[in-house]
Scaffold this motif. Structure first.
Motif, PDB file in Angstrom:
ATOM      1  N   PRO A  59      37.629  39.202  35.452  1.00  0.00           N
ATOM      2  CA  PRO A  59      36.352  40.250  36.185  1.00  0.00           C
ATOM      3  C   PRO A  59      35.168  39.502  36.462  1.00  0.00           C
ATOM      4  CG  PRO A  59      37.447  40.125  33.669  1.00  0.00           C
ATOM      5  CD  PRO A  59      37.971  38.849  34.620  1.00  0.00           C
ATOM      6  N   ASP A  60      34.912  40.944  37.393  1.00  0.00           N
ATOM      7  CA  ASP A  60      33.657  39.990  38.452  1.00  0.00           C
ATOM      8  C   ASP A  60      32.516  40.128  37.722  1.00  0.00           C
ATOM      9  OD1 ASP A  60      34.903  41.523  39.921  1.00  0.00           O
ATOM     10  OD2 ASP A  60      33.263  43.142  40.368  1.00  0.00           O
ATOM     11  N   ILE A  93      43.895  35.854  41.541  1.00  0.00           N
ATOM     12  CA  ILE A  93      42.118  35.533  40.673  1.00  0.00           C
ATOM     13  C   ILE A  93      41.341  36.819  41.051  1.00  0.00           C
ATOM     14  CG2 ILE A  93      40.127  35.074  40.233  1.00  0.00           C
ATOM     15  CD1 ILE A  93      42.628  33.299  39.546  1.00  0.00           C
ATOM     16  N   VAL A  94      41.060  37.999  41.820  1.00  0.00           N
ATOM     17  CA  VAL A  94      40.862  39.114  41.813  1.00  0.00           C
ATOM     18  C   VAL A  94      40.777  39.603  40.990  1.00  0.00           C
ATOM     19  CG1 VAL A  94      39.782  40.968  43.363  1.00  0.00           C
ATOM     20  CG2 VAL A  94      40.261  38.744  44.423  1.00  0.00           C
ATOM     21  N   ASP A  95      42.765  40.369  40.706  1.00  0.00           N
ATOM     22  CA  ASP A  95      43.194  41.299  40.312  1.00  0.00           C
ATOM     23  C   ASP A  95      43.193  41.334  39.052  1.00  0.00           C
ATOM     24  OD1 ASP A  95      43.910  42.387  42.513  1.00  0.00           O
ATOM     25  OD2 ASP A  95      46.665  41.361  42.200  1.00  0.00           O
ATOM     26  N   TYR A 136      32.586  35.475  37.552  1.00  0.00           N
ATOM     27  CA  TYR A 136      32.871  35.085  39.074  1.00  0.00           C
ATOM     28  C   TYR A 136      32.597  33.226  39.462  1.00  0.00           C
ATOM     29  CZ  TYR A 136      36.450  39.233  41.568  1.00  0.00           C
ATOM     30  OH  TYR A 136      37.699  40.394  41.857  1.00  0.00           O
ATOM     31  N   GLU A 137      31.215  33.891  38.663  1.00  0.00           N
ATOM     32  CA  GLU A 137      29.672  32.856  39.010  1.00  0.00           C
ATOM     33  C   GLU A 137      30.364  31.935  38.230  1.00  0.00           C
ATOM     34  OE1 GLU A 137      29.010  35.581  38.748  1.00  0.00           O
ATOM     35  OE2 GLU A 137      27.884  36.296  40.851  1.00  0.00           O
ATOM     36  N   THR A 138      31.360  31.991  37.157  1.00  0.00           N
ATOM     37  CA  THR A 138      31.706  30.977  36.060  1.00  0.00           C
ATOM     38  C   THR A 138      32.716  30.141  36.709  1.00  0.00           C
ATOM     39  OG1 THR A 138      30.955  32.210  34.605  1.00  0.00           O
ATOM     40  CG2 THR A 138      32.544  30.748  33.965  1.00  0.00           C
ATOM     41  N   GLY A 139      33.787  31.327  37.024  1.00  0.00           N
ATOM     42  CA  GLY A 139      34.905  30.659  37.950  1.00  0.00           C
ATOM     43  C   GLY A 139      34.242  29.674  39.141  1.00  0.00           C
ATOM     44  N   TYR A 140      34.100  29.771  39.836  1.00  0.00           N
ATOM     45  CA  TYR A 140      33.282  28.717  40.568  1.00  0.00           C
ATOM     46  C   TYR A 140      32.027  27.654  40.604  1.00  0.00           C
ATOM     47  CZ  TYR A 140      30.443  27.548  45.128  1.00  0.00           C
ATOM     48  OH  TYR A 140      29.898  27.276  46.285  1.00  0.00           O
TER      49      TYR A 140
END
Length: 181
Positions: free
Chosen positions: A84-85, A79-81, A88-92
Motif C-alpha cells: 500500500p502507498d 512491490i508497487v502491486d 512506501y515511506e516505511t519500506g524506505y
C-alpha cells in the motif's frame, strides 16, 4: 516460483523483500544486516503476526530476481502491486536502517535506495523530512543566539545585567520565526 509467490505476497512480505534486496544489492549479505532485519521483524508491530517461515521464501525470491537482467525492475513492480502507498515511506526507512546496519552504505545499496526514493513515491516523504530538518535547524540557530545573548547579559556585555529567562528565549524564537516568514 516468482508468479506463485507474487500471488500471495502480503505488505509485510514486501517490506521484508525490500530489506533483503538492499542487503543483497552489493552481492554480500552481511551479518549486521541480517541481525538488523531479524531485529526489525521481532520488534515492529507490523510484523507481529508475520510467519517467519516466509523469510526464506522472500530471500529466495530476491536472489532469483537479482539473477535476471531486469530483476530490480521486476522487484519494484512486485512491490508497487502489493505494498500500500501508505507503507512506501516505511519500506524506505527500513531499507535505510538495513543499509546502515554495518556502518557503511556501499554504492550498490545507495543506488537501490535512490531508485526506491526517486521512483516509488518516497520523494514527498523526503521533502517533508527536509522541511522538518530545515525548521529544526532554524530553531537550533535561534536557541544558540539566545544562549549567546544570555552569556552577554551574564558577562555584563549586554544592555541589561540580569539572567535571561525562558520567556526571553521564547520571545527571541518568536521574533526570529516572524523575520523568517
Amino acid at each position: 516460483m516468482i508468479q506463485v509467490v507474487s500471488q500471495t505476497m502480503t505488505p509485510q512480505d514486501c517490506l521484508v523483500t525490500l530489506m533483503i534486496a538492499v542487503s543483497a544489492s552489493d552481492a554480500n549479505i552481511l551479518t549486521a544486516e541480517l541481525v538488523k532485519i531479524q531485529s526489525t521483524l521481532n520488534h515492529l508491530p507490523i510484523f507481529a503476526e508475520y510467519d517467519m517461515d516466509r523469510l526464506n521464501l522472500m530471500s529466495q525470491l530476491v536472489l532469483n530476481l537479482f539473477e535476471q537482467e531486469d530483476g530490480v525492475d521486476a522487484l519494484f513492480d512486485l512491490i508497487v502491486d502489493h505494498l500500500p502507498d501508505r507503507l512506501y515511506e516505511t519500506g524506505y526507512a527500513l531499507c535505510c536502517d538495513v543499509a546502515a546496519a554495518d556502518g557503511i552504505i556501499r554504492e550498490p545499496e545507495l543506488r537501490l535506495l535512490e531508485e526506491m526514493r526517486d521512483g516509488h513515491h518516497v520523494s514527498s516523504f523526503l521533502a517533508l523530512l527536509s522541511d522538518k530538518l530545515a525548521c529544526a535547524s532554524q530553531i537550533e540557530n535561534v536557541l544558540l543566539r539566545a544562549v549567546n545573548f544570555q552569556y552577554e547579559l551574564r558577562s555584563g556585555k549586554g544592555r541589561r545585567s540580569r539572567l535571561i529567562s525562558s520567556e526571553d528565549i521564547f520571545f527571541h524564537a518568536r521574533h526570529q520565526e516572524s523575520t523568517l516568514r
